[in-house]
Enzyme design. Sequence first.
Site, short mmCIF file in Angstrom:
data_model
loop_
_atom_site.label_atom_id
_atom_site.label_comp_id
_atom_site.label_asym_id
_atom_site.label_seq_id
_atom_site.Cartn_x
_atom_site.Cartn_y
_atom_site.Cartn_z
N ASP A 90 0.82 -1.21 0.00
CA ASP A 90 0.00 0.00 0.00
C ASP A 90 0.85 1.27 0.00
OD1 ASP A 90 -2.35 -1.42 0.05
OD2 ASP A 90 -2.70 -1.19 2.20
N ASP A 145 5.40 -9.68 8.69
CA ASP A 145 5.54 -8.23 8.62
C ASP A 145 6.88 -7.87 7.98
OD1 ASP A 145 3.09 -7.70 9.68
OD2 ASP A 145 3.81 -7.15 11.69
N ASP A 147 9.60 -6.33 8.82
CA ASP A 147 10.90 -6.39 9.48
C ASP A 147 11.31 -7.81 9.87
OD1 ASP A 147 8.66 -6.15 11.23
OD2 ASP A 147 10.01 -5.85 12.92
N ASP A 238 -5.27 -8.67 14.51
CA ASP A 238 -4.80 -10.02 14.80
C ASP A 238 -5.44 -10.58 16.07
OD1 ASP A 238 -3.52 -8.14 16.37
OD2 ASP A 238 -1.49 -8.78 15.87
#
Length: 513
Positions: A90, A145, A147, A238
């Site tokens: 995005d 994610d 990282d 989540d």
Amino acid sequence: MNQTIAVVVVCCTAALFAVLIPFATHRSWLLWMSRRARAAIREPWPEESLPFVTVQIPLYNERAVAGRVIDACAALSYPSSRLEIQVLDDSDDDTATIVAEHVRAWRLRGVDIHHVRRSSRSGFKAGALAHGMTLAHGEFVLIFDADFVPDPDVLRRLLAPMQDASVGMVQAAWSHLNRNQNGLTRAQAFLLDGHFLFEQGGRYAGHRFFNFNGTAGLWRRACLEAAGGWRADTLTEDLDLSYRAQMAGWSFVYLDDVHVPAEVPDRVEALHIQQRRWAQGGVQTGRLVLPRLLRGAFPRAIKVEAVVHLLGHLAHPLTWALGILLFPSAVARRVLGLEYLLPLDLFLFGAATVPFLVFYWVAGERRGVPRRGRLRSVVGTLTVGIGLSVPVSLAVLRGLLRVETPFERTPKRGTARQRSYSPNGRLVEAGLQGLMVVLLSGYLVAAIAGAFWGQIPFILLFLAGYARLGVPALLHATRPREAVEEQPSDHRGPEEPSEPNGLRPRSEIAVVG
């Protein structure tokens, strides 16, 4: 201080301890429960019947780490004919260009990888994941994610328990790429080790509900769909989905011996962003989930644990209040002639804090952290928890008052000199932390002048916590916004070697913890 005020102060302090001590005792219970063993299928899924899996990587302006996570996922040890990767991007900066180049490079090498773009960022991460599901072909969905740097075998290891058709989600533990970068990252490593080892591990071992951590977990698509899919009703999509799935009858598995390395925030402002989001989202989820769960035909033990879990962030306002009342309560006892209760006061304070020290000490032991210097690190972890009480308390208040705030992601650094973006400081929040530093400094001077010797260690502990986080937050909130790094650290062209770039050698990334 007159006697009426003194009585009110003593009663308020007693009420705080009456709530904080059960929170601390609960940590000890989770630690004890985590010692239990709970069986899960560990035998590898038969090679001839491996299911189709979709890997999802949600991104938004992650120029410093986007290429690294894409390379790691493309290097997963799994048949390419049974794997697809979605980069749910995005971004509105040059991250999109970096992603496009990495995707093109891996497609040329035969990897089924897709660069998925949306016309708007509606629903933030939850919206991106939900959109990805409309395009996904996998029977299972693995999420990372930006990282995170997964090892090649992580998919096969997480897939093994899914041979039990009742299992809807399998969660891995996190380890820490930058654990020893500075004192703040070391403290967070202890916090997260305690969470995964004892909170996740204890709830799983005790057959309570626990949550998907937003990343490094494998979902069964049927479970996702049966639970109603991803929703953007809270900042912790989540946690919300996890409870809905378990309330729908699906079981979850936690594998503590499967570690996925990731970054922890290396600066105070990044930590604040992360913790605010988790706290406000946790309260939002509690508001949505608890009424239905408490009315449902679930075991009482599950209901009690869910209340403590989803409302656990309420301990932060109580900690903040305790810091404010710390010295006035000592003065009030002297006014009322109750100084003989000092041993009781010390006992109560110890009962509220020692379980946390033990919690993180044992977490360090289990993760193989050397004993030398560990106590200093554990006390430092406690001060970080105290310092967070101001921003987290404000986030809890927003969650309780149903204040809507946008999803703000945690800045990532990767191996760049600066993070992917520099967040704006929050002056009111930082100012309140600064006021706590001033207040506790005044308490310290008054305690020395008035010979309140028993209070001085506790005042120093709280002062260290608020100064450690409050001073950097105040400096950040009052200086111009930083520029982002011009060149991302993990940029690689499609003509370069196929070895994933930005991954550290296994000996370096497999830091225990």
